[in-house]
Design an enzyme around this catalytic site. Structure first.
Site, PDB file in Angstrom:
ATOM      1  N   LYS A 119      66.921  60.013  -0.133  1.00  0.00           N
ATOM      2  CA  LYS A 119      65.539  60.308   0.240  1.00  0.00           C
ATOM      3  C   LYS A 119      64.863  59.130   0.939  1.00  0.00           C
ATOM      4  O   LYS A 119      64.050  59.308   1.851  1.00  0.00           O
ATOM      5  CB  LYS A 119      64.743  60.722  -0.994  1.00  0.00           C
ATOM      6  CG  LYS A 119      65.132  62.071  -1.577  1.00  0.00           C
ATOM      7  CD  LYS A 119      64.208  62.455  -2.724  1.00  0.00           C
ATOM      8  CE  LYS A 119      64.562  63.820  -3.287  1.00  0.00           C
ATOM      9  NZ  LYS A 119      65.850  63.815  -3.995  1.00  0.00           N
ATOM     10  N   GLU A 203      56.001  57.707  -3.734  1.00  0.00           N
ATOM     11  CA  GLU A 203      55.215  58.439  -2.752  1.00  0.00           C
ATOM     12  C   GLU A 203      53.832  58.737  -3.310  1.00  0.00           C
ATOM     13  O   GLU A 203      53.689  59.051  -4.502  1.00  0.00           O
ATOM     14  CB  GLU A 203      55.892  59.770  -2.386  1.00  0.00           C
ATOM     15  CG  GLU A 203      57.139  59.610  -1.551  1.00  0.00           C
ATOM     16  CD  GLU A 203      57.739  60.933  -1.141  1.00  0.00           C
ATOM     17  OE1 GLU A 203      58.566  60.934  -0.222  1.00  0.00           O
ATOM     18  OE2 GLU A 203      57.385  61.972  -1.739  1.00  0.00           O
ATOM     19  N   ARG A 295      72.402  72.219   2.943  1.00  0.00           N
ATOM     20  CA  ARG A 295      73.229  73.304   2.414  1.00  0.00           C
ATOM     21  C   ARG A 295      72.428  74.600   2.465  1.00  0.00           C
ATOM     22  O   ARG A 295      71.251  74.595   2.824  1.00  0.00           O
ATOM     23  CB  ARG A 295      73.614  73.013   0.965  1.00  0.00           C
ATOM     24  CG  ARG A 295      72.388  72.710   0.080  1.00  0.00           C
ATOM     25  CD  ARG A 295      72.716  72.637  -1.373  1.00  0.00           C
ATOM     26  NE  ARG A 295      71.647  72.088  -2.168  1.00  0.00           N
ATOM     27  CZ  ARG A 295      70.555  72.712  -2.565  1.00  0.00           C
ATOM     28  NH1 ARG A 295      70.382  73.973  -2.197  1.00  0.00           N
ATOM     29  NH2 ARG A 295      69.636  72.139  -3.301  1.00  0.00           N
TER      30      ARG A 295
END
Length: 664
Positions: A119, A203, A295
């Site tokens: 990430k 974040e 995916r």
């Protein structure tokens, strides 16, 4: 030009393995399943053309072993491998190993997976590509002091997130500065256990936001398109519960902006195949990149129903080197209607969502206009402790959102899932909630409207208790007729007054002791907690009956196993224990100092040793079940007498893990 293939191995299990097997078979491909010990009799094994055993039940010994998957492909002659989702699907090393073995990986290239798999690294790439990102910290300095300082700089509340992996693990929402360090350490530990990496990022928390993701698709000819958005805002513990397409909060203009950003994200990593770019959508219409899932997603069916496509077919075509079947304008022109999906899980919402394991006494999927059910379940299947708690996906499509919602509510009502506690009633309550029906909600929806206290307060009504007793009475009568050849009209016959049958039923911790009056096995009455219930039997089958009560005809469905009765009536599901002839129960586990495993699982940690004094409510051990960790404690203080299990050991439900001698 890609190498051609005609046999596909599906490196997964359960409903996604079945979905891919059926999709590949529809196109004429031969299919190969893999299975661990626990899945030897599973439906995906039986439906594939061939199946290869790959090891013991724990995923680390089977579905997560790259060498075993590739060996199975070589043994079976499969030229391509579809990873499904979960397990190895987002492992760069797996895609690399597949290609190195001369096989085709039906998914993105290893470099794309690696670029988006972390990430922190992916966020840096997205900033460079001009994709809007949440302010925060994604650096390499992972010292506690640095992360605390960066969280302060971003401004609380913040999200502490594992840089690797997903599914809500290694993720913490922190409001209080005093709790920062504890949550950072907890998230790091969970991330290390789940993903093998403790790297974190910080974040700024976008509060009251929606979780909106864009389905993207790329080919090897430089084309990348998107299929609009899915709204996944109804979440619990950062794991999705309900998904829908399109989002009630996204209009055509915003859809184009978010779609363009998602395509830019995919092009930045030369993406090929199916992928999902996830965003947080704020109330003011601003959106921020969260991550990219490299995916097929669990919730892909809602996109398929709204856009009229088969994404597994697209994956296979792209893996064969073909161009995308449709262009961007054609895809958007095809959008029609609305679809909603719910995840049916073997978990107990009234026990803090504790995973449930064991045999399925009855499975009956709903059928109807606009319905789709993706599952591996069947009557007699066994839900294992080794894998995820999600057992089925129920999806409904309609010309508009309200039609889809009503169809899905009816589908849940028509679903029979007996033998394990599930979240079926919980899902119906979510879909039926006014805020969900209105479409105005955020990722805080469940926390706002479904507190644990409110969920735990649910109790069976007096009528439902009587309906359970009637089901037991009728089942006993049926068995009596079958075993002794008694004519049906003789059951319940008497020469004088009506008969009374004593019952003592237990539902969770609540006991009901009463007399059920039966008149010729057609009319029943009882008094429960001062409330009189009278009903008349209309029609009866082996596992259901119709009744008339207070002028309204209803239907009760049931399954019985020993002294357990699973009942669905009046829109709720309950499990009753027939304690009528049972001996007096001893002290409840826990209050007597015994710490029991609350489900099958793996003991991750034991925090105490013999002779150590412990406090009431103190965490004594940690148990992992169905990918979730549970802190185990006792309602008593005392001294540890014995520890009967070791970390890493697989334990059975109700196994005694340790014993504490309670303080006087």
């Amino acid at each position: 030009m890609s190498k051609r293939f005609n046999k596909v191995l599906v490196a997964n299990r359960g409903e996604i393995a079945l979905r891919v097997i059926r999709g590949a078979r529809k196109l004429g491909y031969q299919t190969v399943a893999v299975y661990a010990d626990a899945d030897a009799q599973s439906l995906h094994v039986r439906e594939a053309d061939e199946a290869v055993h790959i090891g013991a039940s724990p995923a680390k010994d089977s579905y997560l072993v790259i060498e075993k998957i590739i060996a199975a492909a070589k043994t079976s002659g499969a030229q391509a491998i579809h990873p499904g989702y979960g397990f190895l699907s987002e492992r760069e090393a797996f895609a690399q190993a597949v290609q190195a073995a001369g096989l085709i990986f039906i998914g993105p290239d290893p470099a794309s997976i690696e670029a988006m798999g972390n990430k922190s690294a992916s966020k840096i790439r997205m900033i460079a590509a001009g994709v809007p990102c949440v302010p925060g910290y994604q650096g390499d300095d992972q010292r506690d002091d640095t992360l605390v300082a960066e969280a302060r700089k971003a401004g609380l509340p913040v999200m502490v997130k594992a840089a690797a992996g997903g599914g809500g693990r290694g993720m913490r929402l922190v409001f209080d500065e005093a709790a920062l360090l504890e949550n950072i350490r907890s998230a790091r530990s969970e991330a290390e256990n789940a993903f093998g990496s403790g790297q974190l990022l910080i974040e700024k928390a976008v509060m009251d936001a929606r979780h909106v993701e864009i389905q993207v698709f790329g080919d090897r000819h430089g084309n990348v398109v998107h299929f609009g958005e899915r709204d996944c805002s109804v979440q619990r513990r950062n794991q999705k519960v309900v998904e829908e397409a399109p989002s009630p909060a996204v209009d055509d203009a915003l859809r184009l902006k978010m779609g363009a950003a998602a395509v830019a994200a995919a092009k930045a990593v030369n993406y090929v195949g199916a992928g999902t770019v996830e965003f947080m959508l704020a109330r003011d219409g601003q959106f921020y990149f969260l991550e990219m899932n490299t995916r097929l997603q669990v919730e892909h069916p809602v996109t398929e129903l709204v856009y009229g496509v088969d994404l597994v077919e697209w994956q296979l075509r792209v893996a064969q080197g073909e161009k995308l079947p449709l262009g961007q304008a054609e895809i958007l022109d095809n959008r029609y209607g609305h679809a909603i999906e719910v995840r049916l899980c073997a978990e107990d919402p009234q026990a803090n969502y504790l995973p449930q394991t064991g045999p399925v006494l009855r499975w009956q999927a709903p059928v109807g206009e606009g319905l789709r059910v993706d599952t591996y379940l069947e009557t007699g299947a066994v839900v294992s402790p080794y894998y995820d708690s999600m057992q089925a996906k129920l999806i409904a499509w309609g010309e508009d959102r309200e039609t889809a919602r009503q169809r899905l509510l009816k589908a849940l009502a028509d679903t029979r899932f007996f033998g394990l506690v599930s979240n079926k009633d919980y899902l119906r309550d979510i879909l039926g909630h006014a805020a969900f029906a209105g479409g105005d909600f955020s990722t805080g929806f469940i926390g706002q409207y479904f507190s644990q206290e409110a969920i735990n307060a649910a109790r069976p009504s007096a009528r439902q208790v009587v309906l359970a007793a009637v089901a037991l009475y009728l089942d006993d009568a049926r068995r009596l007729r079958s075993e002794h050849g008694i004519e049906a009209e003789m059951i319940g016959w008497h020469s004088s007054h009506e008969t009374g049958v004593d019952f003592k039923l237990k539902c969770r911790e609540q006991e009901f002791e009463f007399e059920l009056s039966a008149q010729a096995s057609r009319r029943f009455s009882a008094v429960i907690a001062g409330e009189k219930v009278e009903l008349e039997l209309h029609r009866q089958d082996a596992d259901s009956y119709s009744y008339l009560c207070e002028g309204v005809q209803g239907k009760a469905y049931f399954s019985r196993q020993g002294d357990q009765l699973w009942l669905e009536a009046e829109g709720r599901n309950w499990c009753f224990n027939d304690r009528t002839l049972a001996p007096v129960e001893g002290a409840a586990p826990g209050s007597d100092g015994r710490l029991l495993a609350h489900s099958d699982g793996k003991l991750v940690a034991v925090h105490v040793k013999p002779g150590e004094q412990v406090e009431k409510g103190q965490t004594l051990a940690v148990l992992e079940a169905m990918k979730m960790e549970f802190q185990l404690s006792l309602p008593v203080a005392g001294v540890v007498e014995s520890v009967n299990a070791e970390p890493g050991q697989q334990v059975r439900n109700k196994a005694v893990l340790l014993v504490v001698k309670p303080l006087a």
